[in-house]
Design an enzyme around this catalytic site. Structure first.
Site, mmCIF file in Angstrom:
data_model
loop_
_atom_site.group_PDB
_atom_site.id
_atom_site.type_symbol
_atom_site.label_atom_id
_atom_site.label_comp_id
_atom_site.label_asym_id
_atom_site.label_seq_id
_atom_site.Cartn_x
_atom_site.Cartn_y
_atom_site.Cartn_z
ATOM 1 N N TYR A 130 0.702 -1.182 0.001
ATOM 2 C CA TYR A 130 0.071 -0.184 -0.010
ATOM 3 C C TYR A 130 0.851 1.132 -0.133
ATOM 4 O O TYR A 130 0.561 2.111 -0.829
ATOM 5 C CB TYR A 130 -0.890 -0.110 1.189
HETATM 6 N N1 NAP Z 1 -7.476 4.454 6.400
HETATM 7 C C1 NAP Z 1 -6.623 5.238 6.795
HETATM 8 O O1 NAP Z 1 -6.173 5.234 7.994
HETATM 9 C C2 NAP Z 1 -5.705 5.895 5.790
HETATM 10 C C3 NAP Z 1 -4.715 6.659 6.230
HETATM 11 C C4 NAP Z 1 -4.080 7.565 5.441
HETATM 12 C C5 NAP Z 1 -4.305 7.619 4.221
HETATM 13 N N2 NAP Z 1 -5.507 7.196 3.780
HETATM 14 C C6 NAP Z 1 -6.002 7.261 2.445
HETATM 15 O O2 NAP Z 1 -7.052 8.253 2.438
HETATM 16 C C7 NAP Z 1 -7.893 7.910 1.405
HETATM 17 C C8 NAP Z 1 -9.584 8.141 1.914
HETATM 18 O O3 NAP Z 1 -9.630 6.958 2.994
HETATM 19 P P1 NAP Z 1 -10.975 6.601 3.186
HETATM 20 O O4 NAP Z 1 -10.768 5.474 4.559
HETATM 21 O O5 NAP Z 1 -11.756 7.786 3.718
HETATM 22 O O6 NAP Z 1 -11.443 5.842 2.158
HETATM 23 P P2 NAP Z 1 -12.693 4.850 1.790
HETATM 24 O O7 NAP Z 1 -13.709 5.404 2.603
HETATM 25 O O8 NAP Z 1 -12.219 3.552 1.535
HETATM 26 O O9 NAP Z 1 -13.093 5.694 0.352
HETATM 27 C C9 NAP Z 1 -12.489 5.349 -0.752
HETATM 28 C C10 NAP Z 1 -13.449 5.385 -2.333
HETATM 29 O O10 NAP Z 1 -12.522 5.086 -3.097
HETATM 30 C C11 NAP Z 1 -13.397 4.561 -3.982
HETATM 31 N N3 NAP Z 1 -12.946 3.723 -5.013
HETATM 32 C C12 NAP Z 1 -12.326 2.496 -4.860
HETATM 33 N N4 NAP Z 1 -11.930 2.047 -6.164
HETATM 34 C C13 NAP Z 1 -12.386 2.683 -7.104
HETATM 35 C C14 NAP Z 1 -12.197 2.927 -8.637
HETATM 36 N N5 NAP Z 1 -11.777 1.855 -9.300
HETATM 37 N N6 NAP Z 1 -12.591 3.928 -9.097
HETATM 38 C C15 NAP Z 1 -13.510 5.034 -8.498
HETATM 39 N N7 NAP Z 1 -13.522 4.921 -7.177
HETATM 40 C C16 NAP Z 1 -12.922 3.830 -6.263
HETATM 41 C C17 NAP Z 1 -14.520 3.560 -3.104
HETATM 42 O O11 NAP Z 1 -15.442 3.054 -3.771
HETATM 43 P P3 NAP Z 1 -16.214 1.868 -3.592
HETATM 44 O O12 NAP Z 1 -17.308 1.974 -2.398
HETATM 45 O O13 NAP Z 1 -16.860 1.342 -4.690
HETATM 46 O O14 NAP Z 1 -15.287 0.691 -2.971
HETATM 47 C C18 NAP Z 1 -14.684 4.472 -1.981
HETATM 48 O O15 NAP Z 1 -15.763 5.335 -1.965
HETATM 49 C C19 NAP Z 1 -7.392 6.876 0.641
HETATM 50 O O16 NAP Z 1 -6.747 7.538 -0.451
HETATM 51 C C20 NAP Z 1 -6.680 6.211 1.531
HETATM 52 O O17 NAP Z 1 -5.570 5.425 0.931
HETATM 53 C C21 NAP Z 1 -6.134 6.228 4.501
#
Ligand code: NAP
Length: 216
Positions: A130
């Site tokens: 990742y």
């Molecule tokens: N979780 C953490 O602790 C953390 C920490 C640091 C950074 N981040 C980053 O922060 C960002 C947001 O995180 P989050 O937890 O708020 O995200 P999330 O709720 O997992 O949302 C990600 C979104 O991306 C969409 N997606 C996935 N594949 C796609 C595709 N092929 N085309 C278009 N859309 C697509 C998903 O749609 P579906 O519903 O269809 O799957 C979902 O709505 C991400 O980039 C993550 O890597 C996360």
């Protein structure tokens, strides 16, 4: 500004869309599932259906960014996904949007990256695919001709935002931050020219968001 938010149904992105609309921006929310369109419209955005992994820069991805002044990449493959989707989504999806933004003359690109993306090998083995993908996406953006900002939060939570963060190129610690505060930081960064060309980390902290970003 007209802003494309990629991954607009995501947990951080929905908060960001609402914050941008509240600030008077015109938002286009990109989602990949038809059933998510009504929620994005209810958040105040124009909703477009594009799967960033399946579609091409010269097709639907390019069309989605056309006419926008800025792109925010807030999509992600998610915690349950394997290494293949880290490549096609966390790297590939972000990279396609960089290319599309350049081709369509979109000036600004803000990347929701992650703490650790600058040092995947120093992190937990499970996190490496990742973080490598996130790091490569950041590199791709830096090499573009866009006015970029890369924001690297720690672990995201759904807790209430405090409106206070710590922000620095390197914070020297790991921790958490509510998605609401991450969204607030993006909304401020979009309007802060001093964040262009900068990569920085954010965590819950002591300083009001705007002040924290002004200090970068
Ligand atoms: N979780 C953490 O602790 C953390 C920490 C640091 C950074 N981040 C980053 O922060 C960002 C947001 O995180 P989050 O937890 O708020 O995200 P999330 O709720 O997992 O949302 C990600 C979104 O991306 C969409 N997606 C996935 N594949 C796609 C595709 N092929 N085309 C278009 N859309 C697509 C998903 O749609 P579906 O519903 O269809 O799957 C979902 O709505 C991400 O980039 C993550 O890597 C996360």
């Amino acid at each position: 500004m007209k802003v494309l938010v990629a991954g607009a149904h995501g947990n951080t992105a929905r908060r960001l869309v609402r914050a941008l609309v509240k600030n008077g921006h015109e938002v286009r929310g990109l989602v990949r599932k038809e059933g998510q369109l009504p929620d994005v419209e209810a958040d105040g955005a124009e909703a477009v259906l594009v799967d960033l992994e399946a579609e091409e820069v010269d097709g639907a991805v390019g069309e989605a960014v056309a006419g926008c002044d800025a792109v925010v990449f807030a999509a992600g493959a998610g915690a349950g996904s394997g290494a293949a989707r880290k490549e096609t989504m966390d790297y590939g999806g972000a990279a396609k949007l960089v290319e599309a933004a350049e081709k369509k003359g979109v000036g600004r690109y803000l990347m929701l990256s992650s703490m650790g993306a600058d040092d995947p090998e120093g992190r937990d083995e499970a996190m490496r695919p990742y973080l490598r993908a996130k790091g490569r996406a950041d590199e791709k953006l830096r090499e573009s001709g866009l006015e970029w900002t890369i924001i690297r939060p720690g672990r995201l939570t759904d807790g209430e935002g405090a409106g206070r963060i710590d922000a620095a190129e390197s914070l020297g610690r790991y921790g958490e931050i509510p998605r609401e505060d991450v969204a607030a930081a993006f909304a401020v960064a979009l309007e802060s020219p001093n964040t262009v060309g900068k990569t920085f980390e954010i965590l819950s902290g002591e300083t009001p968001v705007r002040e924290a970003l002004e200090g970068l």
